[in-house]
Scaffold this motif. Sequence first.
Motif, PDB file in Angstrom:
ATOM      1  N   ILE A 105       4.419   7.083  -3.721  1.00 21.69           N
ATOM      2  CA  ILE A 105       4.764   5.924  -3.269  1.00 21.69           C
ATOM      3  C   ILE A 105       6.589   5.888  -3.885  1.00 21.69           C
ATOM      4  CG2 ILE A 105       5.039   3.318  -3.617  1.00 21.69           C
ATOM      5  CD1 ILE A 105       2.189   3.283  -3.758  1.00 21.69           C
ATOM      6  N   ILE A 157       1.421  -3.697  -8.355  1.00 22.29           N
ATOM      7  CA  ILE A 157       0.420  -4.355  -7.975  1.00 22.29           C
ATOM      8  C   ILE A 157      -0.940  -3.603  -7.512  1.00 22.29           C
ATOM      9  CG2 ILE A 157      -0.472  -5.739  -6.116  1.00 22.29           C
ATOM     10  CD1 ILE A 157       2.080  -6.988  -5.898  1.00 22.29           C
ATOM     11  N   LEU A 158      -0.916  -2.508  -6.957  1.00 22.87           N
ATOM     12  CA  LEU A 158      -1.509  -1.542  -6.297  1.00 22.87           C
ATOM     13  C   LEU A 158      -2.539  -0.975  -7.485  1.00 22.87           C
ATOM     14  CD1 LEU A 158      -0.072   0.110  -3.497  1.00 22.87           C
ATOM     15  CD2 LEU A 158      -1.884  -1.859  -3.371  1.00 22.87           C
ATOM     16  N   LEU A 204      -0.921   8.482  -6.366  1.00 26.83           N
ATOM     17  CA  LEU A 204      -0.630   7.406  -5.321  1.00 26.83           C
ATOM     18  C   LEU A 204       0.944   6.837  -5.890  1.00 26.83           C
ATOM     19  CD1 LEU A 204      -1.008   5.319  -2.967  1.00 26.83           C
ATOM     20  CD2 LEU A 204      -2.016   3.938  -4.712  1.00 26.83           C
ATOM     21  N   ASN A 241     -10.340  -3.605 -10.727  1.00 23.11           N
ATOM     22  CA  ASN A 241     -11.746  -3.817 -10.061  1.00 23.11           C
ATOM     23  C   ASN A 241     -12.519  -2.364 -10.255  1.00 23.11           C
ATOM     24  OD1 ASN A 241     -10.950  -6.324  -9.084  1.00 23.11           O
ATOM     25  ND2 ASN A 241     -10.052  -5.584  -7.137  1.00 23.11           N
ATOM     26  N   ALA A 247       7.192  -3.285   1.593  1.00 20.11           N
ATOM     27  CA  ALA A 247       8.332  -2.839   0.624  1.00 20.11           C
ATOM     28  C   ALA A 247       8.926  -1.885   1.402  1.00 20.11           C
ATOM     29  CB  ALA A 247       7.423  -1.971  -0.444  1.00 20.11           C
ATOM     30  N   ALA A 264       5.554  -2.749  -5.591  1.00 20.92           N
ATOM     31  CA  ALA A 264       4.149  -2.704  -4.841  1.00 20.92           C
ATOM     32  C   ALA A 264       3.427  -1.657  -5.328  1.00 20.92           C
ATOM     33  CB  ALA A 264       4.747  -2.175  -3.109  1.00 20.92           C
ATOM     34  N   VAL A 294       2.891   7.370   3.519  1.00 24.60           N
ATOM     35  CA  VAL A 294       2.137   7.092   2.518  1.00 24.60           C
ATOM     36  C   VAL A 294       0.948   6.087   2.584  1.00 24.60           C
ATOM     37  CG1 VAL A 294       2.095   6.028  -0.090  1.00 24.60           C
ATOM     38  CG2 VAL A 294       4.088   7.179   0.909  1.00 24.60           C
ATOM     39  N   VAL A 342      -4.566  -3.759  -9.551  1.00 22.62           N
ATOM     40  CA  VAL A 342      -5.609  -4.085  -8.904  1.00 22.62           C
ATOM     41  C   VAL A 342      -6.926  -3.020  -8.818  1.00 22.62           C
ATOM     42  CG1 VAL A 342      -6.713  -4.674  -6.443  1.00 22.62           C
ATOM     43  CG2 VAL A 342      -4.683  -5.861  -7.173  1.00 22.62           C
ATOM     44  N   LEU A 402      -1.626   8.085 -10.974  1.00 27.20           N
ATOM     45  CA  LEU A 402      -0.505   8.722 -10.905  1.00 27.20           C
ATOM     46  C   LEU A 402      -0.152   9.586  -9.360  1.00 27.20           C
ATOM     47  CD1 LEU A 402      -0.068  10.581 -14.183  1.00 27.20           C
ATOM     48  CD2 LEU A 402       1.220   8.779 -13.041  1.00 27.20           C
ATOM     49  N   PHE A 420      -2.909   7.679   2.154  1.00 28.98           N
ATOM     50  CA  PHE A 420      -3.894   7.328   1.276  1.00 28.98           C
ATOM     51  C   PHE A 420      -5.191   6.341   1.706  1.00 28.98           C
ATOM     52  CE2 PHE A 420      -2.614   8.603  -2.981  1.00 28.98           C
ATOM     53  CZ  PHE A 420      -1.173   9.107  -2.751  1.00 28.98           C
ATOM     54  N   GLN A 473       5.221 -10.822  -5.596  1.00 30.12           N
ATOM     55  CA  GLN A 473       5.466 -10.563  -3.982  1.00 30.12           C
ATOM     56  C   GLN A 473       6.934 -11.152  -3.933  1.00 30.12           C
ATOM     57  OE1 GLN A 473       6.238 -13.084  -1.820  1.00 30.12           O
ATOM     58  NE2 GLN A 473       5.875 -14.891  -3.328  1.00 30.12           N
ATOM     59  N   MET A 526      -5.417 -12.959 -10.595  1.00 26.70           N
ATOM     60  CA  MET A 526      -4.848 -11.918  -9.483  1.00 26.70           C
ATOM     61  C   MET A 526      -3.915 -12.372  -8.376  1.00 26.70           C
ATOM     62  SD  MET A 526      -6.277  -9.075 -10.494  1.00 26.70           S
ATOM     63  CE  MET A 526      -5.255  -8.503  -9.339  1.00 26.70           C
ATOM     64  N   LEU A 566       1.354  -4.291   2.224  1.00 27.00           N
ATOM     65  CA  LEU A 566       2.165  -4.560   1.051  1.00 27.00           C
ATOM     66  C   LEU A 566       3.086  -3.033   1.114  1.00 27.00           C
ATOM     67  CD1 LEU A 566       2.525  -5.856  -1.294  1.00 27.00           C
ATOM     68  CD2 LEU A 566       0.853  -4.536  -2.509  1.00 27.00           C
ATOM     69  N   TRP A 579      -7.347  -8.112  -0.639  1.00 25.89           N
ATOM     70  CA  TRP A 579      -7.142  -6.968  -1.277  1.00 25.89           C
ATOM     71  C   TRP A 579      -7.552  -7.133  -2.840  1.00 25.89           C
ATOM     72  CZ3 TRP A 579      -6.945  -2.001  -1.194  1.00 25.89           C
ATOM     73  CH2 TRP A 579      -6.567  -1.110  -2.095  1.00 25.89           C
ATOM     74  N   VAL A 627      -0.105 -11.874  -8.042  1.00 30.02           N
ATOM     75  CA  VAL A 627       0.507 -11.425  -6.608  1.00 30.02           C
ATOM     76  C   VAL A 627       1.704 -12.509  -6.358  1.00 30.02           C
ATOM     77  CG1 VAL A 627      -0.164 -11.503  -4.240  1.00 30.02           C
ATOM     78  CG2 VAL A 627      -1.486 -10.075  -5.737  1.00 30.02           C
ATOM     79  N   GLY A 658       9.429  -0.818  -3.685  1.00 32.31           N
ATOM     80  CA  GLY A 658       8.293   0.467  -3.979  1.00 32.31           C
ATOM     81  C   GLY A 658       7.534   0.093  -5.228  1.00 32.31           C
TER      82      GLY A 658
END
Lengths: 311, 434, 307
Positions: free
Chosen positions: C184, C228-229, C180, C236, A196, C225, A234, C232, C178, A238, C293, C285, A192, A134, C289, C222
């Motif tokens: 979450i 991290i998302l 996403l 990228n 969670a 998580a 979710v 990343v 925002l 997405f 994690q 990265m 991930l 990822w 992680v 959450g």
Amino acid sequence: MASSVSTAQERPSGAPPPERERARSRELSESALGRVFMAPSLLAMTLVALFPILYALFLSFFEFVGREQRGFAGLGNYAAQLTDPRYWDAVRVTFTFTVAAVALEFLIGLGFALLMNQAFLGRGVTRATILIPWVIPTVISAQIWFFMLNITPGFINAALGLGDFNWLGQRPWALISLILADVWKTAPFVALLLLAGLQTIPGDMYEAARVDGASAWQRFTSITLPLLRPAIFVALLFRTVDSLRIYDLPKVMTNGANGTETLSILVQNYIVDQPNPGIGSTLATLTFILVLGVGLIFISLIGRNLVIGEE
Amino acid sequence: MKSRRHVLATLAVLTLLSTACSGSSPEDSTGGGGEGEQGGGELVWAIGGAEAAVGGLHQQVTELWNEQNPDSPVRIEILPDAADEQRNQQALVLQAQDSEFDLLGMDVIWTGEYATNGWVASFEEERGQLEDAGVLPGALESAQWEEELWAVPYNSNAGLFYYRTDLIEAAPTTWDEAVEVCTAGAEEAGIAPFVGQGAQYEGMVVNFLEYLFGAEGQLINEEGTESLLLEGDAGRQALEFMVQSQADGFYAPGFNTMQENEAVAEFQSGSAACMRNWPSFYAQLVGEGEQAASSEVQDSTGVTTLPTFVDEGTTGVTGGFNIGVNAFSENVDAAKEFAVWAGTNEEAQLLLAGGSLPPVIASAYDELPEGDPTLGLVGDVLADEKTGSRPPAPTWNAISQAIQQNIFAAYNGEVPVEEALTTLNDEINTALGG
Amino acid sequence: MTTAPAPTGESVRRAEPATRRRQGRSTGPVARDTAGRRIGKSALLLVIFLWCLFPFVWLISTSLKNSTGALNSPNIFEGPFGLQNYVAVFEQDFFFNLRNSAIVAGTTMVVCIVIGSFAAYALARLRFKNKVLLLSGVLAVSLFPPVALVPPLYEVWRTIGLLNTYPGLYIPYIAFNLPLTIFILVTFFGTIPQEMEEAARVDGASPFQAFYRVVLPLAAPGVFAAAILIFVYAWNEFLLASTFAPRDLAVQTVPVAIASFTGAVAFQRPIGSITAACVIVTIPMIILVLIFQRRIIAGLTAGGVKG
């Protein structure tokens, strides 16, 4: 309680009882608080996204030749695209890709999450390993898979003894290659989120179920899956809307050839490559409507209760 | 209350972050040189690619100019490697009518687009000067649109035919001959006969046009208004050759996903007997230098001009770069001077030749540096009548897309030849007609 | 909150912090210690490692080879290996790009989480009208093809003067991330029973304190998580970065820098430098992680439920 009754008797007839008054004022401040809490997010999103979206919508109603505007086209661009077989091919390719990729990502991601949730030696390293795909930039991972799958020099072919198998140069294997590369890269995203989610399930429930004699599968289907529904929602939502807009992968791996031209490639072609802002904006809007439609279906079917809560 | 304090804290952090608008850059630490404001006469040349890097050929050219013209020095603004990205970044600036760039490194196919959008200054007045200096007519053609000159040719390019000298004795001059000797040679060594650029992208269009021009065909007419694809037999001959080659195995397996780098990787590892590719790859195939360290065909690579279908001369599709001047620049005259100089000055052009970039003036081809056979060959290609160029029409991208989709489908056997050609012809006419 | 006594004949439990069990944190299903299962699990782990790492191994191996020869043969383990690509990458001022990416991604992540949590809390807990509409609107923002939004945004940014600046990058990143984040966090806030906050409110906490001290820690998985998302994504992202900060080393991010690597001559693809840069980029990265994690699993042990 008694005091409120007596105060009620003393009040003038039209005024509401004090409890209800207090309740309403609490509601008002909650509502105002809600607005305040939402304001920064809404502000950021509106400022950045609203004007460009409206501008793109606006452009889609005009006819362009190259970059030159030639006049008002009304819904002409939309009619032209909706009757263009190339558009419908792209829709078909995109949907096929999305369904296959998301399904696989979900299954593999769920498996990863269940594994990462366990306590065993080296779990930290395992979790990091699972997340590595990822974190690699999408364009790079697309190139990696291109070099590995392409018949020359043929890394995968050599490793699996497949000889001269043309992964990227024939239908339907080109699309399958894309799905493979996408699943490799984004199953960790699903993992991930589900991990969670797994963390919020109290361990006691498993205990109680085990005491009651439930098998592992029964525990999985009656405890894990239902309590995981918010996270699953979710993740699926997405991943679906992202897959519907996939661009980097097909562009780098096949350039849209051999049955891999997705909607986003078509959009990019008309907005950047040619360019034709009229058609480009039209395609962008059509894509947007499609993706939004799918997203809304998701929310209404699965997400409504989960997200809004006790409403 | 606490919530308000937190909100204020967040806002403070945000403000702080925004004031850190940008970090420092290498130029800053060397004492505010480099970037900053453009000096009174400084010209910014936006060009990309391998030679635009620090110490590369283009920079050597600017150093030569800067010595002789200290009052209007040229500074290179390095653009990304891919031509598409270069065009995107130039378009962003030009569409905004910004004067950030004065000089533009234009791929030969962008001339019409830039001209129609009013992005570049006209060079019609300098045409006589260019012709006198001996700029090759083919190169000049790529810099004009609708009979007006919009850029100055800077360097040229044309595809060549590489072959294994240990497997093939005499270089073929026609495609039929090529099929014969390459297949025979390949069978001997157990490798593939031919690699080229067959993936669905611009490079394949170049390959197809080389076949078309080699059959004495043309793509569009001089005025740029009509497609000539169905005139005569050339289009059919070219496409049928491709279909046959793919079906018979003359094209290596995986031909339809190959770009330049895949083709050269196959050839240099000894897996192909013949290859169509650009001259710039010669250095990595042959010789003692560091570049050729991974080549397994160092002593067995031969290079010649492309075969044709008519057993006479050769053919090619000209590539290369032109120099355009931003119409919104504040130094149009000085910029035009540099452009003309770079395209006509013998010393500058020989600098390019020394770095294996084909020059654009005839006299440079008489004094080519030793050791690189490809430049002489390119000179021959550029001199041949059959050599043509991709028309730099404003809608070239649409035309290219049409060619990619139709020809790719046809040579892979998905669509019959006649149907593909007819559809393509119609689509080209639509693209030109608008 | 006490655990049931383990029935006799059950498998050995591995030691887990007792505090986590008290808070109802899941420790996951317990492993049974039979040999068959252990072999099965090892095999499964091996397959997973291969699946995840094979392309990465290819990446590393290619980055150690010469650009022109890297794709000569399908053998990963063949060929002269050397560090020349890494040297070349750092000679191109890659440090600046790493720094820029870190700043932009970090800012995006922090701001997104902060203002996203507020919005998510409002949607999950507070009562006000039109929630579904707002939620759909939030989602819609992130759905429009970004490539179509870039030309008008570029014009606006150019007029305001936000080109080649950090805010010019992280403001759109925040806006596009925002949705996403909010989704979450809303779902995670929703899984926390209301009683927890009511208990805190009864103890005298304000709504905001209840949110901060009770809900946020329990929703920590959450939150991390999402963090991290977001990081990343911002790290990228290429399209916006290449449009708003294409060449200025003061702001240019890593993906844009990688796209500007060139080969030695025309048409040559610098696969060596590209893969080397990618490896360099992936290492921080991975460290990030590895740290996060643990957070996702451990959550915050401080605070939590009283009584």
